[in-house]
Each structure stands twice: as structure tokens, then as C-alpha cells.
Design an enzyme around this catalytic site. Structure first.
Site, PDB file in Angstrom:
ATOM      1  N   GLU A 277     -11.733 -46.497  12.924  1.00 37.40           N
ATOM      2  CA  GLU A 277     -12.079 -44.539  12.701  1.00 37.40           C
ATOM      3  C   GLU A 277     -11.926 -43.712  11.553  1.00 37.40           C
ATOM      4  O   GLU A 277     -12.568 -42.798  11.456  1.00 37.40           O
ATOM      5  CB  GLU A 277     -11.257 -43.799  13.890  1.00 37.40           C
ATOM      6  N   TRP A 280     -15.407 -43.673  10.124  1.00 37.89           N
ATOM      7  CA  TRP A 280     -16.367 -42.641  10.409  1.00 37.89           C
ATOM      8  C   TRP A 280     -15.987 -41.543  10.080  1.00 37.89           C
ATOM      9  O   TRP A 280     -17.460 -40.982   9.297  1.00 37.89           O
ATOM     10  CB  TRP A 280     -16.545 -43.032  11.593  1.00 37.89           C
ATOM     11  N   TRP A 309     -36.752 -28.442  23.767  1.00 36.29           N
ATOM     12  CA  TRP A 309     -34.683 -28.523  24.329  1.00 36.29           C
ATOM     13  C   TRP A 309     -35.754 -27.660  25.685  1.00 36.29           C
ATOM     14  O   TRP A 309     -35.987 -26.553  24.833  1.00 36.29           O
ATOM     15  CB  TRP A 309     -34.226 -29.010  23.792  1.00 36.29           C
ATOM     16  N   ASN A 344     -12.170 -38.696  23.135  1.00 38.69           N
ATOM     17  CA  ASN A 344     -12.631 -39.341  22.038  1.00 38.69           C
ATOM     18  C   ASN A 344     -14.081 -39.464  23.415  1.00 38.69           C
ATOM     19  O   ASN A 344     -15.942 -39.375  23.117  1.00 38.69           O
ATOM     20  CB  ASN A 344     -12.886 -40.482  21.634  1.00 38.69           C
ATOM     21  N   TRP A 362     -28.835 -30.390  21.787  1.00 38.23           N
ATOM     22  CA  TRP A 362     -27.081 -30.277  20.935  1.00 38.23           C
ATOM     23  C   TRP A 362     -26.730 -29.537  20.157  1.00 38.23           C
ATOM     24  O   TRP A 362     -25.655 -29.316  19.441  1.00 38.23           O
ATOM     25  CB  TRP A 362     -27.917 -31.715  19.987  1.00 38.23           C
ATOM     26  N   TRP A 385     -22.756 -35.074  17.939  1.00 44.57           N
ATOM     27  CA  TRP A 385     -23.633 -34.473  18.722  1.00 44.57           C
ATOM     28  C   TRP A 385     -24.843 -35.042  18.274  1.00 44.57           C
ATOM     29  O   TRP A 385     -25.230 -35.057  19.231  1.00 44.57           O
ATOM     30  CB  TRP A 385     -23.247 -33.347  18.223  1.00 44.57           C
TER      31      TRP A 385
HETATM   32  C1  FAD Z   1     -19.217 -34.818  20.206  1.00 54.57           C
HETATM   33  C2  FAD Z   1     -18.095 -35.142  19.342  1.00 54.57           C
HETATM   34  C3  FAD Z   1     -17.978 -34.671  18.816  1.00 54.57           C
HETATM   35  C4  FAD Z   1     -16.803 -34.560  17.941  1.00 54.57           C
HETATM   36  N1  FAD Z   1     -16.106 -33.738  17.016  1.00 54.57           N
HETATM   37  C5  FAD Z   1     -15.294 -33.846  15.872  1.00 54.57           C
HETATM   38  C6  FAD Z   1     -14.474 -32.639  15.386  1.00 54.57           C
HETATM   39  O1  FAD Z   1     -14.905 -31.260  15.319  1.00 54.57           O
HETATM   40  N2  FAD Z   1     -13.203 -32.948  14.914  1.00 54.57           N
HETATM   41  C7  FAD Z   1     -13.166 -34.575  14.635  1.00 54.57           C
HETATM   42  O2  FAD Z   1     -11.837 -34.349  14.101  1.00 54.57           O
HETATM   43  N3  FAD Z   1     -13.584 -35.122  15.129  1.00 54.57           N
HETATM   44  C8  FAD Z   1     -14.876 -35.023  15.975  1.00 54.57           C
HETATM   45  N4  FAD Z   1     -14.671 -35.825  17.337  1.00 54.57           N
HETATM   46  C9  FAD Z   1     -14.885 -38.054  16.564  1.00 54.57           C
HETATM   47  C10 FAD Z   1     -13.849 -38.041  18.031  1.00 54.57           C
HETATM   48  O3  FAD Z   1     -13.885 -37.379  19.068  1.00 54.57           O
HETATM   49  C11 FAD Z   1     -11.966 -37.267  17.388  1.00 54.57           C
HETATM   50  O4  FAD Z   1     -11.846 -37.534  16.050  1.00 54.57           O
HETATM   51  C12 FAD Z   1     -11.054 -37.781  18.132  1.00 54.57           C
HETATM   52  O5  FAD Z   1     -10.894 -37.782  19.808  1.00 54.57           O
HETATM   53  C13 FAD Z   1      -9.743 -37.508  17.445  1.00 54.57           C
HETATM   54  O6  FAD Z   1      -8.836 -38.000  18.412  1.00 54.57           O
HETATM   55  P1  FAD Z   1      -7.469 -38.667  17.622  1.00 54.57           P
HETATM   56  O7  FAD Z   1      -7.276 -37.924  16.799  1.00 54.57           O
HETATM   57  O8  FAD Z   1      -6.624 -39.366  19.464  1.00 54.57           O
HETATM   58  O9  FAD Z   1      -8.447 -40.266  17.371  1.00 54.57           O
HETATM   59  P2  FAD Z   1      -7.998 -41.459  16.612  1.00 54.57           P
HETATM   60  O10 FAD Z   1      -8.274 -42.270  18.092  1.00 54.57           O
HETATM   61  O11 FAD Z   1      -7.159 -41.697  16.719  1.00 54.57           O
HETATM   62  O12 FAD Z   1      -8.833 -41.632  15.388  1.00 54.57           O
HETATM   63  C14 FAD Z   1      -8.777 -41.274  14.083  1.00 54.57           C
HETATM   64  C15 FAD Z   1      -9.271 -40.105  13.477  1.00 54.57           C
HETATM   65  O13 FAD Z   1     -10.382 -40.570  13.070  1.00 54.57           O
HETATM   66  C16 FAD Z   1     -10.995 -39.976  12.960  1.00 54.57           C
HETATM   67  N5  FAD Z   1     -12.314 -39.922  14.147  1.00 54.57           N
HETATM   68  C17 FAD Z   1     -11.739 -41.075  15.429  1.00 54.57           C
HETATM   69  N6  FAD Z   1     -12.709 -40.949  15.445  1.00 54.57           N
HETATM   70  C18 FAD Z   1     -14.017 -40.515  15.131  1.00 54.57           C
HETATM   71  C19 FAD Z   1     -15.814 -40.292  14.815  1.00 54.57           C
HETATM   72  N7  FAD Z   1     -16.248 -40.547  16.406  1.00 54.57           N
HETATM   73  N8  FAD Z   1     -15.682 -39.273  14.073  1.00 54.57           N
HETATM   74  C20 FAD Z   1     -15.272 -38.867  13.169  1.00 54.57           C
HETATM   75  N9  FAD Z   1     -14.319 -39.174  13.021  1.00 54.57           N
HETATM   76  C21 FAD Z   1     -13.081 -40.420  14.227  1.00 54.57           C
HETATM   77  C22 FAD Z   1     -10.124 -38.412  13.311  1.00 54.57           C
HETATM   78  O14 FAD Z   1      -9.339 -38.090  11.989  1.00 54.57           O
HETATM   79  C23 FAD Z   1      -9.395 -39.431  13.897  1.00 54.57           C
HETATM   80  O15 FAD Z   1      -8.018 -38.799  14.100  1.00 54.57           O
HETATM   81  C24 FAD Z   1     -16.179 -35.724  18.258  1.00 54.57           C
HETATM   82  C25 FAD Z   1     -16.568 -37.346  19.016  1.00 54.57           C
HETATM   83  C26 FAD Z   1     -17.998 -36.144  19.542  1.00 54.57           C
HETATM   84  C27 FAD Z   1     -18.346 -37.548  19.804  1.00 54.57           C
END
Ligand code: FAD
Length: 471
Positions: A277, A280, A309, A344, A362, A385
Site C-alpha cells: 500500500e 501504491w 458523462w 479504502n 469522476w 478515482w
Molecule cells: C477514490 C479514492 C480516493 C482516494 N483518495 C486518497 C487521498 O486523497 N489521499 C490518500 O492518502 N489516499 C487516498 N486513497 C487511498 C486510500 O483509500 C487511503 O490511503 C487509505 O484509505 C488511508 O487509510 P490508512 O491510512 O488506514 O491506510 P493503510 O491501509 O494503513 O495504508 C497505509 C498507507 O498506504 C497508502 N495507501 C493505502 N492505500 C492506498 C492507495 N490505494 N493508493 C495510494 N496510497 C495508498 C496511504 O498513505 C496509507 O496511509 C484513495 C482511494 C480511493 C479509492
């Protein structure tokens, strides 16, 4: 002469290459942060995000004061005003070098180029470091020297060159020779007033690192098993701190490596899955740095740019307010509206519903998320997105449309998450809560579904297929 460290998305004293470099010079070091309120507004930053930054700045000022480094906080409307403020500071403090972490959005890169050129005319070099990511954009490329557009090969290549990186975090600067007293710009009282209150997310470096430590020691082993269940406290909730650079990827990775040396590179384990993650996040940042279309709001896949859209303000409002009649979507949107954060799995469900079932642009969703999220970050938000809308790089294939009801049954089987966020449904059983029947909806005053899920799914696939054929 002295060094000026310009803080942006790297609000930390530990593992901070800019501070480390500036302090090694032996010269006096000053920190500065430029608040650009109009720019924040233009980029739809949420009030909670702004509040977090302002609270974090007060904490950072204290952390820097412990190293005898003052943090000067100035306010200028937008990026154009940054040059003036920096020039003033350079003059007042006899600065001979400005040091900063690289930023990757197009507008930020253009701002930095302008400032670089202007300072060069005054013989003040501007030195940039990599601080937001571990691996700088452009460092990991395909065999043809191109940026990766697909996550899995990117993550393999990213991991393969880890040995080139020093993971032991840089220490905070030792107490630096005391600077003479200077005007630090906005006071802590002013920051608190602008912030409008205290953030309920950890803001000090110590709190954030304790949180990271606890997560890695106690929770990450079960991460892979539970991370998709929104009612479980299974994910780190560190996105806010990562978005503002309160700790670095290297700090997290170092901890994982020390704690789980056999597992951290294996995505089938909890630690390895969590590392994925983090990768990512790095993947989306390298895309932002290398493809201007992301900052310009264009679909990554050019063949999807002609999609028409629908315009449906009423449906958009219902989605924004969490009144779509689809319980899991409404729960997610209400969580977002209330606390500025969403799980997420639910972000993916809400995004897919907007684009594929409501057939709304989107970019409307991206903008709304940004205006509410406390962890809003252009690279990850846009990436999420465009993944959901099937317009992005390595996106979900267009024919794979989430069914929000079955997602809800699978990932919130008892309905606890829905019950928590959708009051009207709090009394419903696990059997009823995912898709209550008409009588129940009327009884609890919960709306009918905004669209027919099966029909809208079919229509979305047909529209995508037609678009792809046309090109
Ligand atoms: C539509 C959509 C919009 C999103 N917008 C954002 C946003 O504006 N900012 C943001 O930080 N994340 C975003 N995410 C990714 C993800 O949802 C969040 O990072 C995550 O939910 C944060 O929760 P956590 O810190 O508990 O994540 P954990 O599951 O603990 O993951 C650890 C870290 O990994 C990174 N991470 C995790 N998943 C993703 C992912 N899919 N893409 C990129 N980085 C990721 C984050 O920095 C996160 O804190 C988005 C995902 C979607 C589907």
C-alpha cells in the site's frame, strides 16, 4: 550567511534530508512555511486538512525550537506570492541557499522553476531533495527508460532497488547553534485561530511515531486478513500523517524491516501487504510527476476522454449527502462528511457507484473527496478515482463493476459499519440492512435506491464498450 529550509509536504524533523543538509553546513539554519490560502481553496483542500496543517505547524515549530531552529510562518495568497516572501526572507536573514523537498504536481513544479530562476539571478541556489517518497520519480523505469504505468512491475522494480537506499532514518538535528531572535511571522495563537480548533488526529511527531510503532507491532500482522472490513480498526489510519510528511516511507519501511525481516517483502503476509500500500502511494506520486495530464484533470487513457458523462445535479447531491438509498454508499459518504476520512474499500465502492451506476464524471467525485478528505492528496485521490472510473493507468477493467450490495454483504457482513454511520438503519438486522425492502425503507424513512443497480451496470459496460470500439 545562513540556510533556509522551506517546509512543504515534509513537516518533520526526523529523517528530513533538507534539515540534515542545512545543519551540516555549520551555518545558522531557519525554517519557513508559506501558507497559501487562496491556492488551497483553488485546489479544493478541505477545511479539516487545512486545520490539520495549521495545528501541525504549531507542533513542528516546537519540535524545531528544541533544535534551536526557528520556524517562520508567513501567509501569502497563492503561489505567485511565494517568491516575494522568499526574497524578503533571503534578504533579512542573509540566506545563501534555499533548501526544499521536491513537489510533483504541475503547478508546484512550475512555481519552483520560477522561484529557482529568480533566486539564481541573485546567486542564491535552490537545492531540492527527495522527501515525499523513498524512490524519486524517474529512478525506477522500464527497460526502455519509460515510467511504469502498471503497478505490479513498478512495485517489483521498486523493491529490487531498495538495497540502494539507506533506510535508517536520519536523526533530528542536534541542538543547532542558537540563532539570533527573529520575527517568526504568524504566532501560535494566530495559527490556532485560523485553524478554528484542535485537530482530533495526532499532530506531534511523537504521537504519530507512537501510532506507527503500535500499528507495526500490534496490528500489521493481521492487516492482510482484515484490511477490507470497514468496521474493523485494521488499517493504520496514517494517511493524514503521510500526506503531510510527518514521517517518511523510509521510517515506516525501516520499522517493518527490523520487526519482520522475513516477511516485509512478501505481499502475502500482513507486513508485506501493508508495504504494497505504501508502494501504491509512491506509484501514484511518480505518475503525478511524470504525466502532466493528471494535474490538468484529463483522463489518463486518452480513449476515455470523449466519454459523455451525465449531468445530474440532484443525483450528485444525493451521493454527496449520503442519501442514495444504497446503505454502504451512504455510510461511506456520511463517514467522509463527518470525520473527513473514509475506509479504502468504501472509497472504492462510493467512487465506482458514482461513475459506473450514476454515470457521473469522476472529476466531480475527485473534487468532492478533496473538499472533504483530511488526507486529500492529488496523486492518491486522482489515482483512486481514475482507477475506479476505469480511465486511469492500471485501472479496474471497465467491465468489472462493483455491486455495492454484494460488496457490503462481503465486507460488512453484520452491517456494523452501516449501522454506525446511517442512523435510520441502526435497528435493522444483518439480513435486512444491506438492501432493505420498500416497506422497511418507508418505515425508517430511508430513501429508495437512486438507480437500478443491474440496469445501470449493464448500461455502463455498453457505453464503455462502444467508446472503446469507436477508438
Ligand atoms: C477514490 C479514492 C480516493 C482516494 N483518495 C486518497 C487521498 O486523497 N489521499 C490518500 O492518502 N489516499 C487516498 N486513497 C487511498 C486510500 O483509500 C487511503 O490511503 C487509505 O484509505 C488511508 O487509510 P490508512 O491510512 O488506514 O491506510 P493503510 O491501509 O494503513 O495504508 C497505509 C498507507 O498506504 C497508502 N495507501 C493505502 N492505500 C492506498 C492507495 N490505494 N493508493 C495510494 N496510497 C495508498 C496511504 O498513505 C496509507 O496511509 C484513495 C482511494 C480511493 C479509492
Amino acid at each position: 550567511m545562513a540556510k533556509l529550509v522551506w517546509f512543504r509536504h515534509d513537516l518533520r524533523t526526523l529523517d528530513n534530508p533538507m534539515l540534515n543538509y542545512a545543519c551540516r553546513s555549520g551555518q545558522p539554519v531557519y525554517g519557513c512555511y508559506l501558507i497559501t490560502a487562496q491556492q488551497w481553496q483553488r485546489q479544493n483542500h478541505s477545511p479539516l486538512r487545512n486545520q490539520y496543517v495549521l495545528n501541525r505547524l504549531s507542533a513542528l515549530r516546537q519540535e524545531l525550537a528544541d533544535c534551536h531552529i526557528p520556524l517562520i510562518i508567513k501567509s501569502c495568497d497563492d503561489y505567485d506570492g511565494c517568491l516575494y516572501e522568499l526574497e524578503q526572507l533571503c534578504m533579512q536573514l542573509a540566506i545563501d541557499e534555499v533548501v526544499m523537498g521536491a513537489e510533483y504536481g504541475l503547478w508546484e513544479r512550475q512555481r519552483d522553476e520560477k522561484i529557482h530562476a529568480a533566486l539564481a539571478t541573485q546567486s542564491i541556489p535552490m537545492t531540492r531533495f527527495t522527501s515525499q517518497v523513498l524512490v524519486a520519480p524517474g529512478e525506477v523505469t522500464t527497460a526502455q527508460g519509460q515510467p511504469y504505468r502498471v503497478f505490479t512491475p513498478f512495485s517489483k522494480a521498486w523493491k529490487a532497488q531498495l538495497s540502494l537506499h539507506e533506510l535508517s532514518p536520519l536523526a533530528a538535528p542536534k541542538q543547532h547553534p542558537q540563532n539570533t531572535k527573529i520575527d517568526e511571522g504568524l504566532s501560535d495563537a494566530q495559527l490556532t485561530r485560523f485553524a478554528g480548533g484542535e485537530s482530533c488526529w495526532p499532530v506531534t511527531q511523537e504521537q504519530v511515531l507512537n501510532h506507527l510503532n503500535l500499528f507495526v507491532k500490534q496490528k500489521v500482522s493481521h492487516y492482510q486478513q482484515w484490511r477490507d472490513f470497514p468496521s474493523e480498526p485494521a488499517t493504520s489510519r496514517l494517511s493524514v500523517a503521510l500526506a503531510h510528511g510527518v514521517f517518511s516511507t523510509a521510517q515506516a519501511l525501516h520499522l517493518l524491516q527490523q520487526s519482520y525481516p522475513e516477511q516485509y517483502l512478501d505481499p502475502k503476509t500482513g507486513p508485506g501487504c501493508w508495504l504494497n500500500e505504501l508502494i501504491w502511494r509512491e506509484f501514484y506520486i511518480q505518475l503525478l510527476a511524470q504525466f502532466d495530464t493528471i494535474s490538468q484533470g484529463l483522463a489518463f487513457k486518452s480513449e476515455t476522454r470523449a466519454i459523455q458523462w451525465e449531468q445530474n445535479p440532484a443525483a450528485l447531491t444525493a451521493w454527496q449527502q449520503g442519501k442514495t438509498g444504497i446503505p454502504i454508499v451512504d455510510a461511506g459518504m456520511r463517514q467522509l462528511n463527518e470525520i473527513g476520512w473514509m475506509h479504502n474499500r468504501v472509497r472504492m465502492i462510493c467512487a465506482s457507484f458514482l461513475c459506473k451506476n450514476l454515470w457521473l464524471d469522476w472529476r466531480e467525485g475527485e473534487k468532492y473527496f478533496m473538499s472533504k478528505l483530511i488526507d486529500g492528496h492529488l496523486a492518491s485521490n486522482n489515482g483512486g478515482w481514475q482507477w475506479s472510473a476505469s480511465t486511469g493507468t492500471d485501472a479496474a477493467p471497465y467491465f468489472r463493476v462493483f455491486n455495492p450490495i454484494s460488496q457490503s454483504q462481503k465486507f460488512d457482513p453484520q452491517g456494523d459499519y452501516i449501522r454506525h454511520w446511517v442512523n435510520e438503519l441502526a435497528s435493522l438486522s444483518a439480513a435486512q440492512i444491506h438492501d432493505p425492502d420498500n416497506t422497511v425503507r418507508q418505515k425508517v424513512n430511508y430513501p429508495q435506491p437512486l438507480v437500478d443497480l443491474k440496469q445501470s451496470r449493464k448500461q455502463a459496460i455498453a457505453r464503455f464498450a462502444a467508446q472503446t470500439k469507436r477508438d
